[in-house]
Design a protein around this motif. Structure first.
Motif, PDB file in Angstrom:
ATOM      1  N   LEU A 122       0.371  -1.232  -0.154  1.00 41.97           N
ATOM      2  CA  LEU A 122      -0.392   0.100   0.075  1.00 41.97           C
ATOM      3  C   LEU A 122       1.005   1.003  -0.014  1.00 41.97           C
ATOM      4  O   LEU A 122       0.636   2.267  -0.489  1.00 41.97           O
ATOM      5  N   GLN A 175      -7.069   2.969   3.919  1.00 39.04           N
ATOM      6  CA  GLN A 175      -6.801   2.262   3.456  1.00 39.04           C
ATOM      7  C   GLN A 175      -5.292   1.329   4.758  1.00 39.04           C
ATOM      8  O   GLN A 175      -5.406   0.512   5.427  1.00 39.04           O
ATOM      9  N   ASN A 178      -6.571   1.747   8.707  1.00 34.28           N
ATOM     10  CA  ASN A 178      -7.229   0.051   8.756  1.00 34.28           C
ATOM     11  C   ASN A 178      -6.516  -1.246   8.999  1.00 34.28           C
ATOM     12  O   ASN A 178      -7.115  -1.403   9.744  1.00 34.28           O
ATOM     13  N   GLN A 179      -5.013  -1.410   7.949  1.00 35.37           N
ATOM     14  CA  GLN A 179      -4.737  -2.211   7.911  1.00 35.37           C
ATOM     15  C   GLN A 179      -3.623  -2.578   9.038  1.00 35.37           C
ATOM     16  O   GLN A 179      -3.480  -3.725   9.625  1.00 35.37           O
TER      17      GLN A 179
END
Length: 603
Positions: A122, A175, A178-179
């Protein structure tokens, strides 16, 4: 116990010791292992919250950077443009530092940088947007810092890049956050499972040790303890049987010594023969009367006093009460001629069939006796003073009664008596044959009779007014003030403030009346007053009467003492009467400021 039994117990004890060591070592090993695993995992998780906070802050910093860039494009004031540029520069520096720290780690920020494969992928995607926004922001800063600053159209392209790239950056950063949060939850769940596993393992170990080590060991220990307790009971029984007589004897000796020492040190204690010779005297007794305890056959009375009359009294008490005992107070005198009072008890006792002695137990009460004698002396002096004062008061009362009787007799003789004599002569001189003169004399007799009735009423009014007997204290005082105002010409006013109209005990009412009458008469005779106000107030429990005058006043201290017959008997009678009805009298006066007499009577 036998030698073989002792050897068996020793082997059992060694076996139990080894089992306990194994069991405790197993538990300790499981606890240590669980702590190592848990602490290792906690160290790995320690930085998770910091990483999530820094990642979340990156979103805020990107938004702040975009907001400042937009503000820069809309601003025309050079000073404000410079200020916004500084804010962009500061935000960009922190944004870049945090971005690098999240990927490679930073000790000052507390970020380890050991990202998972998902987070690293990411970040690779995020770096594209980050680099675009970072380079465009730096171009803007350089454009503003250029001398002179470049025109607005020179950095509009960079502003548009930042605005268009911000959405993609925020989406990827969400993202990543959240990860990070998902991975932290997974670590917590793993740690929870690890704790459950270790707890289960520890419980299983404890259960195994209880079933195969502690329970058999407990049964063996219980059996061994039972044998030891049986042997201990036999040993104690033997020791008790051997020492019981010795212990009882030792206890008796100790108690006797303690009692003797306590009596010697705390009481005036002694022993004498029935003839009054000293056998033993305690330490306090000896110190108080300076007695040499090694002096043989000393007389008890000679030790206690240097005066013959006191010695004779002590010897008489011993002689009379040597068989029955005695308790009372004794006057003694030390060798220093210091008087001492003793509360003393003489107790006869026989310690053999043929020998008897007297126990002397005393306590010093000199201070208490001196206080008692002083109280008796003061009581006697106070009683004699009260009797002397009462004689003076009684004499004055009798003298006033004689004066009052003489006055009544004079009033009756000079007034009523003469009018009755005139009435008699007028009646005898009536000639019924002369109708005209008879009518004239009858009219004169009517007037004379009216004067006689008035005189009788005046005399009886000064004794006990009929209003007091018939109607009570309020009508009686009302009549008193009106009559005295009419007779003396002074302004005497009665004011019933609370409309009190209750009847009271006849003795209470007559004493209230006489005190009020005396106070008003004092104001008339001695105060040179022109106005006298008598006011009455009442509450649930108290009736209060106040007599105020505007006279010349006086010093109340001069009428407090009447035992020398120097005056003030009126106040004395008033105080006697108020005391008789359980009331209180207050006198307030100053020379030139009038006088106030206050009566408070319980209802």
């Amino acid at each position: 116990m036998s030698k073989s039994g002792s050897s068996l117990d020793q082997r059992t004890f060694d076996k139990l010791s080894r089992l306990y060591i194994i069991a405790l070592s197993t538990i300790a090993l499981s606890v240590v292992l669980s702590q190592i695993l848990i602490r290792k995992h906690l160290r790995d998780q320690q930085s998770d919250s910091t990483v999530i906070n820094v990642a979340g802050r990156q979103r805020m910093l990107s938004q702040k950077l975009t907001k400042d860039v937009v503000s820069l494009a809309a601003e025309e004031d050079l000073n404000k443009i410079s200020s916004i540029k500084d804010s962009i520069k500061e935000t960009l520096t922190l944004w870049r530092t945090s971005h690098v720290a999240l990927q490679t780690g930073n000790d000052s920020l507390g970020v380890p940088g050991d990202n998972s494969k998902v987070v690293s992928n990411l970040f690779k995607r995020l770096n594209v947007s980050f680099n675009i926004m970072s380079e465009a922001s730096q171009h803007l800063i350089d454009a503003v810092e250029n001398k002179p600053p470049l025109p607005l159209n020179a950095y509009l392209a960079d502003i548009n890049k930042i605005k268009s790239t911000e959405g993609n950056f925020l989406s990827l950063m969400d993202q990543i956050v959240n990860q990070y949060d998902l991975e932290a939850d997974e670590k917590v769940n793993w740690l929870r499972n690890l704790e459950l596993l270790l707890t289960t393992l520890t419980l299983l170990i404890l259960l195994f040790e209880f079933l195969f080590i502690f329970w058999p060991t407990a049964k063996s220990v219980k059996q061994t303890l039972a044998e030891l307790l049986t042997a201990e009971k036999r040993a104690k029984k033997m020791a008790y049987d051997a020492d019981v007589l010795s212990a009882a004897k030792e206890k008796s000796i100790k108690e006797l010594r303690a009692l003797s020492h306590a009596m010697d040190e705390t009481l005036l204690f002694g022993r004498i023969t029935s003839e009054g010779r000293v056998v033993h005297m305690g330490n306090r007794f000896s110190r108080l009367f300076k007695f040499n305890r090694f002096k043989a056959s000393a007389s008890f009375s000679e030790i206690l006093s240097v005066h013959e009359n006191e010695r004779a009294f002590i010897d008489e008490v011993i002689t009379k009460h040597r068989k029955t005992g005695w308790q009372g107070e004794v006057k003694a005198t030390t060798k220093d001629n210091e008087p001492i009072w003793l509360e003393m008890a003489i107790i006869p006792f026989t310690y053999t069939d043929d020998a008897s002695e007297l126990l002397i137990i005393a306590s010093e009460i000199t201070k208490r006796k001196e206080a008692q004698l002083e109280i008796e002396r003061l009581t006697k002096a106070s009683f004699e003073e009260k009797m002397s004062q009462q004689k003076i008061i009684s004499g004055k009362i009798i003298e006033n009664q004689e004066k009052e009787q003489n006055r009544i007799a004079k009033d009756v003789h000079d007034g009523i008596g003469q009018m009755l004599t005139g009435l008699k002569y007028n009646l005898e001189s009536i000639d019924i044959s002369d109708v005209e003169k008879t009518a004239s004399k009858i009219e004169h007799l009517k007037e004379l009779t009216a004067n006689i009735i008035k005189g009788v009423r005046t005399a009886t009014f000064n004794l006990t007014p009929p209003e007091l007997t018939d109607h009570g204290i309020v009508p009686a005082i009302t009549k008193l003030t009106k009559e005295l105002s009419r007779l003396t010409g002074k302004e005497i006013v009665f004011y019933n403030k609370t409309n009190f109209n209750r009847r009271m005990d006849s003795l209470t009412e007559i004493n209230i009346y006489r005190i009020t009458q005396e106070a008003i008469n004092n104001a008339i005779k001695y105060a040179d007053s022109t106005h006298i106000l008598v006011s009455l107030t009442s509450s649930e429990n108290i009736l209060s009467i106040v007599i105020d005058d505007n006279g010349k006043g006086f010093d109340p201290e001069k009428v407090k003492h009447v035992k020398n017959g120097d005056g003030g008997m009126g106040m004395t009678f008033m105080r006697e009467r108020i005391t008789y009805i359980d009331g209180r009298l207050f006198l307030n006066s100053e020379p030139g400021k009038g006088t106030r007499v206050t009566l408070n009577i319980p209802i």
